[in-house]
Design a protein around this motif. Structure first.
Motif, PDB file in Angstrom:
ATOM      1  N   LEU A 136       0.660  -1.350   0.217  1.00 16.12           N
ATOM      2  CA  LEU A 136       0.053  -0.092  -0.017  1.00 16.12           C
ATOM      3  C   LEU A 136       0.828   1.404  -0.058  1.00 16.12           C
ATOM      4  O   LEU A 136       0.516   2.215  -0.462  1.00 16.12           O
ATOM      5  CB  LEU A 136      -1.064   0.091   1.078  1.00 16.12           C
ATOM      6  N   ASP A 137       2.115   1.101   0.826  1.00 17.88           N
ATOM      7  CA  ASP A 137       3.037   2.364   0.627  1.00 17.88           C
ATOM      8  C   ASP A 137       3.581   2.553  -0.925  1.00 17.88           C
ATOM      9  O   ASP A 137       3.561   3.559  -1.174  1.00 17.88           O
ATOM     10  CB  ASP A 137       4.083   2.229   1.609  1.00 17.88           C
ATOM     11  N   GLY A 138       3.844   1.321  -1.444  1.00 17.80           N
ATOM     12  CA  GLY A 138       4.412   1.580  -2.874  1.00 17.80           C
ATOM     13  C   GLY A 138       3.100   2.055  -3.611  1.00 17.80           C
ATOM     14  O   GLY A 138       3.486   2.725  -4.605  1.00 17.80           O
ATOM     15  N   LEU A 139       1.943   1.618  -3.481  1.00 18.86           N
ATOM     16  CA  LEU A 139       1.029   1.990  -4.389  1.00 18.86           C
ATOM     17  C   LEU A 139       0.869   3.566  -4.502  1.00 18.86           C
ATOM     18  O   LEU A 139       0.602   3.975  -5.350  1.00 18.86           O
ATOM     19  CB  LEU A 139      -0.369   1.299  -4.018  1.00 18.86           C
ATOM     20  N   VAL A 140       0.670   4.141  -3.080  1.00 15.86           N
ATOM     21  CA  VAL A 140       0.529   5.471  -3.039  1.00 15.86           C
ATOM     22  C   VAL A 140       1.732   6.280  -3.505  1.00 15.86           C
ATOM     23  O   VAL A 140       1.560   7.507  -4.050  1.00 15.86           O
ATOM     24  CB  VAL A 140      -0.013   5.943  -1.794  1.00 15.86           C
ATOM     25  N   ALA A 141       3.015   5.696  -3.683  1.00 10.01           N
ATOM     26  CA  ALA A 141       4.208   6.286  -4.282  1.00 10.01           C
ATOM     27  C   ALA A 141       4.176   6.334  -5.501  1.00 10.01           C
ATOM     28  O   ALA A 141       5.141   6.684  -6.310  1.00 10.01           O
ATOM     29  CB  ALA A 141       5.495   5.636  -3.343  1.00 10.01           C
TER      30      ALA A 141
END
Ligand SMILES: NC(=O)c1ccc[n+]([C@@H]2O[C@H](COP(=O)([O-])OP(=O)(O)OC[C@H]3O[C@@H](n4cnc5c(N)ncnc54)[C@H](OP(=O)(O)O)[C@@H]3O)[C@@H](O)[C@H]2O)c1
Length: 242
Positions: free
Chosen positions: A205-210
């Motif tokens: 989820l961190d990578g997705l929003v990044a």
């Protein structure tokens, strides 16, 4: 995808393992509504917080085209779809059962592709969004004892890259996730290092929003780095794990 807040998500295989962790993680991140999709709904409430305001149970076997069509009709507000459902049959290339080979391919590759084809117009019609595909490091380096699974996930990786090229111009990202071992039922009984499902979901989820389009969560980042440095060394290491 810069924020998850106010999105509507659908998670396949939401009833246990990583899917269960996705539902919890998405709730924590402020997703407005989550369709928790599972083959059987009877026991869903035992594993998933069925917050009636935000979580909607949805029956979905990803190998069943009629159920996929019904899911499209029932979940017309989706903008984030997590292709998480997966199947792993144990067995080497010379002895794995044909049923197991077919099941792994049907769920891991064909199911991912058909769910994506069915929901792409929905997400496009809602202004764009993303598919997150749960692949594995075994998409590009084989563990010989999981021969059918490796092959199905390699096919799914290839299919995901094709889908990405067609969907990007339609405002839809295809985000591929390549985890290492995760501590769920799938690897129960396998003596290997395992990441927690919660750590994997956090990193995805961190990578997705990044805005990352390929994500190597938790300990997968180090294995991927080693593979980029010396592919044959990692192949040999995995080949030793028969
Ligand atoms: N565990 C790992 O080490 C690992 C590593 C890398 C990637 N992954 C990937 O991460 C994803 C989640 O794995 P997991 O570890 O959570 O596996 P898991 O504990 O074995 O759970 C698999 C989930 O997929 C569902 N499923 C299986 N066949 C399905 C079908 N035909 N239609 C709909 N749902 C179906 C299962 O539902 P039922 O309860 O009905 O069987 C269950 O919810 C998979 O794609 C897996 O390949 C896992």
């Amino acid at each position: 995808m810069t924020t998850l807040e106010n999105r509507t998500a659908l998670v396949t295989g939401a009833n246990r393992g990583v899917g269960q962790a996705y539902v919890a993680g998405l709730l924590d991140r402020g997703v407005a509504r989550i369709y928790a999709a599972a083959r059987t709904l009877d026991t869903l409430s035992e594993t998933v917080d069925l917050d009636p305001a935000r979580v909607v149970p949805l029956k979905l076997d990803v190998t069943d085209r009629a159920q996929i069509a019904a899911a499209v009709a029932a979940a017309a507000d989706v903008t984030l779809l997590i292709n998480n459902a997966g199947s792993l049959t144990f067995g080497g290339a010379l002895d794995v059962s044909e049923d197991g080979l077919n099941r792994d391919m049907a769920v891991n590759n064909d199911g991912l592709r058909e769910v994506t084809r069915a929901f792409a117009p929905v997400i496009e019609g809602n202004g764009g969004g993303a598919f997150v595909n749960m692949l594995t490091l075994l998409s590009f380096v084989s563990a010989p004892g999981f021969s059918g699974y490796n092959a199905s996930k390699a096919a799914a990786w290839s299919m995901s890259m094709s889908l990405r090229a067609y969907l990007r111009p339609r405002g839809i990202d295809v985000v591929n996730v390549f985890p290492a071992g995760i501590d769920t039922d799938m690897l129960a009984g396998v003596d290997a290092p395992k990441d927690s499902p919660q750590d994997v979901v956090r990193d995805v989820l961190d990578g997705l929003v990044a805005g990352e389009e390929d994500i190597y969560p938790a300990s997968a980042a180090d294995v991927f780095k080693a593979w980029r440095a010396d592919q044959k060394a990692v192949e040999a290491m995995f080949a030793g794990m028969m």
